[in-house]
Design a protein around this motif. Structure first.
Motif, PDB file in Angstrom:
ATOM      1  N   SER A 166       0.752  -1.241  -0.137  1.00 32.16           N
ATOM      2  CA  SER A 166       0.232   0.046  -0.372  1.00 32.16           C
ATOM      3  C   SER A 166       0.656   1.384   0.373  1.00 32.16           C
ATOM      4  O   SER A 166       1.589   1.268   0.680  1.00 32.16           O
ATOM      5  CB  SER A 166      -0.579  -0.361   1.474  1.00 32.16           C
ATOM      6  N   PHE A 167       0.406   1.851  -0.944  1.00 33.44           N
ATOM      7  CA  PHE A 167       1.428   3.126  -1.446  1.00 33.44           C
ATOM      8  C   PHE A 167       1.062   4.414  -0.172  1.00 33.44           C
ATOM      9  O   PHE A 167       2.051   4.837   0.367  1.00 33.44           O
ATOM     10  CB  PHE A 167       1.240   3.773  -2.618  1.00 33.44           C
ATOM     11  N   ILE A 168      -0.307   3.822  -0.031  1.00 28.78           N
ATOM     12  CA  ILE A 168      -0.796   5.339   1.364  1.00 28.78           C
ATOM     13  C   ILE A 168      -0.062   4.232   2.537  1.00 28.78           C
ATOM     14  O   ILE A 168       0.117   6.333   3.600  1.00 28.78           O
ATOM     15  CB  ILE A 168      -2.637   4.889   1.377  1.00 28.78           C
ATOM     16  N   THR A 172       1.799   7.338   4.503  1.00 22.26           N
ATOM     17  CA  THR A 172       1.036   8.277   5.944  1.00 22.26           C
ATOM     18  C   THR A 172       2.245   8.129   6.653  1.00 22.26           C
ATOM     19  O   THR A 172       2.845   7.054   7.465  1.00 22.26           O
ATOM     20  CB  THR A 172      -0.133   7.997   6.075  1.00 22.26           C
ATOM     21  N   PRO A 173       1.998   9.483   7.783  1.00 15.96           N
ATOM     22  CA  PRO A 173       3.215   9.325   8.696  1.00 15.96           C
ATOM     23  C   PRO A 173       2.952   8.643  10.353  1.00 15.96           C
ATOM     24  O   PRO A 173       4.132   8.379  10.436  1.00 15.96           O
ATOM     25  CB  PRO A 173       3.802  10.589   8.722  1.00 15.96           C
ATOM     26  N   SER A 174       1.766   8.395  10.033  1.00 19.62           N
ATOM     27  CA  SER A 174       1.330   8.322  11.568  1.00 19.62           C
ATOM     28  C   SER A 174       0.049   7.152  11.934  1.00 19.62           C
ATOM     29  O   SER A 174      -1.003   7.181  10.087  1.00 19.62           O
ATOM     30  CB  SER A 174       1.472   8.955  12.482  1.00 19.62           C
ATOM     31  N   ASN A 179      -5.751   6.651   9.994  1.00 20.36           N
ATOM     32  CA  ASN A 179      -7.428   6.759  10.086  1.00 20.36           C
ATOM     33  C   ASN A 179      -8.131   7.611  10.298  1.00 20.36           C
ATOM     34  O   ASN A 179      -9.294   7.727   9.192  1.00 20.36           O
ATOM     35  CB  ASN A 179      -7.325   6.667  11.855  1.00 20.36           C
ATOM     36  N   LYS A 180      -7.474   8.679  10.041  1.00 20.74           N
ATOM     37  CA  LYS A 180      -8.464   9.896   9.565  1.00 20.74           C
ATOM     38  C   LYS A 180      -8.148  10.341   7.814  1.00 20.74           C
ATOM     39  O   LYS A 180      -8.998  10.176   7.481  1.00 20.74           O
ATOM     40  CB  LYS A 180      -7.005  11.718   9.961  1.00 20.74           C
ATOM     41  N   LEU A 181      -7.286  10.107   7.810  1.00 18.50           N
ATOM     42  CA  LEU A 181      -7.832   9.598   5.930  1.00 18.50           C
ATOM     43  C   LEU A 181      -8.030   8.935   5.437  1.00 18.50           C
ATOM     44  O   LEU A 181      -9.428   9.181   4.673  1.00 18.50           O
ATOM     45  CB  LEU A 181      -5.889   9.227   5.461  1.00 18.50           C
ATOM     46  N   ILE A 182      -8.523   7.707   5.984  1.00 16.71           N
ATOM     47  CA  ILE A 182      -9.534   6.273   5.396  1.00 16.71           C
ATOM     48  C   ILE A 182     -11.480   6.531   5.919  1.00 16.71           C
ATOM     49  O   ILE A 182     -11.578   6.824   5.199  1.00 16.71           O
ATOM     50  CB  ILE A 182      -8.582   4.903   6.029  1.00 16.71           C
TER      51      ILE A 182
END
Length: 327
Positions: A166-168, A172-174, A179-182
Motif C-alpha cells: 500500500s502506497f498510502i 502516511t506518517p502515523s 485513520n483520519k485519511l481512511i
C-alpha cells in the motif's frame, strides 16, 4: 350496549378465559358481582346471545363467547395487565445474555415469550444488508495493518493488509493520520471523489470487506416456539383439532399471512377467528406487532392461541417485548 350488558359480557368472558368451560347464569349470580336477580341475569344473557356476542352449545349448557363478543371485549371492556416484575426481569435477563447477537436474541425472545404465555409464538425475521458504521486501523503487527470494519448491526469484520503493498500506508506518517485519511475517504463523499490512489491495496481491501456485507441477500426466516404449549390447551384435546392446529402453524413456514391492524392505538393487532385470512386459523386468535432492530432486521412478533387467549396480559406483553427487541 348498556353498562350492565358490558359488565355481564366481561364476566362471561373473564370466567371463560380462566376455566375454558361454558358459563352459567347461576355461576354469575353466585359471584355476587352484579346486584341483580338471577332472572335479570338470564334475560341479559339472552339479549347478548340475540346480539351475537355469546352462544351456547346445548339448551341447558352455559354460554361461551362468539367472535363478536371477543372483539367487543378487546376493544371496549378488558383492562390491560402490564408485565409484572418477574416477567420483565425474566425477559430482560435472557435478552441481556445474548446482547449483540441478533439471531440468538430473536430466538430467545420467541422461547421466553412462549414460556410466559403458554401459547405459540411466531417471529418473522427479515434481514437487510447492513450499513457501514466505522472503520478502524491498528498498527500492532510487524509489517501489517489490522483493519476492523464495523457495521450498524454490530457485526465486526477483520482483515490484514501488507504495509509494503500500500502506497498510502507507506506515505502516511502515523496510524492516527492514516485513520483520519481512511475515514475521510469512506465517510466523506466529496473527499472520496477528489482522493487519488483509489486502486491502492488498502482502499481495495476495505472496499472488499464492505461490499461483502452490504451486498448480502435480503432473506427471511420464521421462528416458531411454544407449539406444545398451544396443543396442551383444552380446545385442542381431540386428535383432529390438534392436527389441524399443528398444520396451521406448519403452514406459516411456506405460506405466511398478513395480519390486519385492529388495535392501532397500542401498536398491537388482534385478529380473532374469521378475521384471520387463513381458514386453518378460524378457531384461533393472533396478537401481533412489528419490531425493527436498527437497520439490520425487522419483522413481526405473533402470539397464536385459542380465541380464549388472555388478551389483557398478552397484548401489553407483546408490546413490551417488541419495544425491548427494537431498542
Amino acid at each position: 350496549m348498556s353498562h350492565r350488558s358490558n359488565v355481564l359480557l366481561g364476566l362471561v368472558i373473564d370466567q371463560y378465559l380462566t376455566t375454558a368451560s361454558p358459563v352459567s347464569s347461576n355461576s354469575i349470580f353466585q359471584s355476587k358481582t352484579l346486584s341483580v336477580s338471577s332472572a335479570t341475569i338470564r334475560g341479559e344473557l339472552a339479549r347478548l346471545e340475540d346480539g351475537g356476542f355469546i352462544t351456547h352449545k346445548h339448551t341447558s349448557s352455559g354460554r361461551i363467547p362468539c367472535d363478536l363478543g371477543y372483539r367487543h371485549y378487546v376493544k371496549d371492556i378488558m383492562r390491560e395487565e402490564p408485565p409484572n416484575f418477574k416477567e420483565r426481569f425474566t425477559i430482560e435477563h435472557q435478552m441481556h445474555q445474548v446482547q449483540g447477537n441478533i439471531d440468538r436474541r430473536i430466538a430467545i425472545t420467541a422461547s421466553v415469550l412462549a414460556g410466559l404465555i403458554k401459547n405459540a409464538v411466531v417471529i418473522t425475521k427479515k434481514y437487510q444488508p447492513s450499513a457501514l458504521d466505522d472503520i478502524k486501523l491498528f498498527d500492532i503487527l510487524p509489517g501489517r495493518i489490522l483493519i476492523l470494519v464495523v457495521f450498524v448491526d454490530g457485526v465486526v469484520k477483520k482483515q490484514l493488509v501488507d504495509k509494503r503493498t500500500s502506497f498510502i500506508i507507506r506515505m502516511t506518517p502515523s496510524i492516527e493520520s492514516l485513520n483520519k485519511l481512511i475515514k475521510n475517504y469512506f465517510f466523506n463523499r466529496e473527499a472520496n471523489k477528489k482522493m487519488e490512489f483509489v486502486n491502492d491495496s488498502l482502499i481495495m481491501t476495505i472496499q472488499s470487506v464492505i461490499s461483502g456485507e452490504e451486498e448480502g441477500i435480503i432473506n427471511e426466516e420464521i421462528i416458531i416456539e411454544g407449539a406444545t404449549h398451544l396443543m396442551a390447551q383444552p380446545e385442542f384435546e381431540t386428535k383432529e383439532s390438534m392436527l389441524t392446529t399443528y398444520d396451521a402453524l406448519a403452514s406459516l413456514k411456506y405460506e405466511p399471512f398478513t395480519i390486519q391492524k385492529t388495535h392501532k392505538k397500542q401498536r398491537v393487532s388482534v385478529s380473532i377467528g374469521e378475521e384471520i385470512p387463513k381458514n386453518q386459523f378460524k378457531n384461533l386468535s393472533v396478537v401481533s406487532t412489528d419490531y425493527k432492530i436498527r437497520d439490520a432486521a425487522s419483522g413481526k412478533i405473533m402470539v397464536i392461541g385459542p380465541k380464549r387467549i388472555s388478551y389483557q396480559k398478552v397484548i401489553p406483553l407483546v408490546r413490551y417485548v417488541s419495544n425491548l427487541l427494537s431498542n
